[in-house]
Design a protein around this motif. Sequence first.
Motif, short mmCIF file in Angstrom:
data_model
loop_
_atom_site.label_atom_id
_atom_site.label_comp_id
_atom_site.label_asym_id
_atom_site.label_seq_id
_atom_site.Cartn_x
_atom_site.Cartn_y
_atom_site.Cartn_z
N TYR A 164 0.56 -1.13 -0.32
CA TYR A 164 0.16 -0.37 -0.17
C TYR A 164 0.47 1.07 0.17
CZ TYR A 164 -3.64 -3.45 1.46
OH TYR A 164 -4.14 -5.06 1.39
N THR A 208 -3.27 3.73 -0.07
CA THR A 208 -4.45 2.26 -0.67
C THR A 208 -4.55 1.67 -0.18
OG1 THR A 208 -2.40 1.84 -1.62
CG2 THR A 208 -3.06 3.71 -2.75
N PRO A 215 -6.44 -0.50 3.41
CA PRO A 215 -8.05 -0.29 4.20
C PRO A 215 -8.06 -0.05 5.45
CG PRO A 215 -6.67 -2.08 5.49
CD PRO A 215 -5.88 -2.31 4.36
N ARG A 237 -7.49 5.61 6.79
CA ARG A 237 -8.66 5.74 5.62
C ARG A 237 -8.12 4.90 4.09
NH1 ARG A 237 -11.17 12.05 5.29
NH2 ARG A 237 -11.49 11.86 7.60
N THR A 238 -9.72 4.74 3.20
CA THR A 238 -8.78 3.99 1.49
C THR A 238 -8.87 5.37 1.32
OG1 THR A 238 -10.05 1.93 3.17
CG2 THR A 238 -9.61 2.37 0.52
#
Length: 236
Positions: free
Chosen positions: A167, A222, A224, A234-235
Motif C-alpha cells: 500500500y 491505498t 484498508p 482511511r482508504t
Amino acid sequence: MVDERPEFDHLLHWVPDIDATAARYTEAGFPTHTGPERDGFRNGAWRLDERYVEILTVTDEAAYTAAALAEGLGAVRPAIERAAAAGGGALTFAVNVTDAAAAAERLRAAGHRTREVLFEFEEPPVSFREVFLPDGPSWAPFLITYDPPRDRILTGLPEDAFDPGEYDLREIVIEVPEPDRSAAWLGELLGLPAEGARVPLPGGHVVFEQGSADRITALATTGPAVEIDGLSLRTA
C-alpha cells in the motif's frame, strides 16, 4: 529564491506501546519495524521509500530529557501531551527541503519565528537539520534536510532493510475550523499554492477538513480503513 523542492518526508505518531502499535500496523497490511530503546526513547516505522510514518514514545522521561533528541520533540511538546493523554495520536509531519537553513532564513524574513535543531550521528555517519515554527498551529510541519541526502541514505541500506508492503500513502488529513484559510497558510509556508482546502505536497497531499479538533486526524492510503492509537487510516 532557491527551489526548495518541498516533499512529504514523515509523520510522527505518538503511541503508548511501540510493539503493540507496530503489530496493529503490520496486521492491517502496513509492515512496521521497531527499534531498540535509546536514551529513554523508542520508535519504529512503516517505511514506504524515503517517506515513512514514525511511531514513537518516551520510555524514561529523565533519560530522554537529558538526551539530544529531546530538543527536537520539545518544539511539539503540547501536541505530545495531548496525544499522550488521549492514548495516542499524530503530532506533526516533516517536509523535506533542499536546504533547511536557507528555508529558515526565508521564513524569518517573512515574519515567522523559527527554531533550528541540528542532529549529528557517527554511526551511521549522518546528520539532519530540523526547522520548527514555535508560533504556528500545533499541526504545522517542520522542515528537514539530511546530509547525505535522504535518497543516498537509503541507497546504502541492504535490499531487505525494510518491507514497504503493497500500500501507499496518499494524503495527510487535518481537521481545522477554517479549512481554506489553513490550506492557504500552509501553501504560503511551503511555496505550494493551495487548491481550496488542499495543498499538493509531493509524496503526500495535505487535505484540510472542517472540525474543531485542530490536529492531524487521519491518513488516506491505498490500504484498508483502520483506527490505530488515535490515528485513522482511511482508504483513499
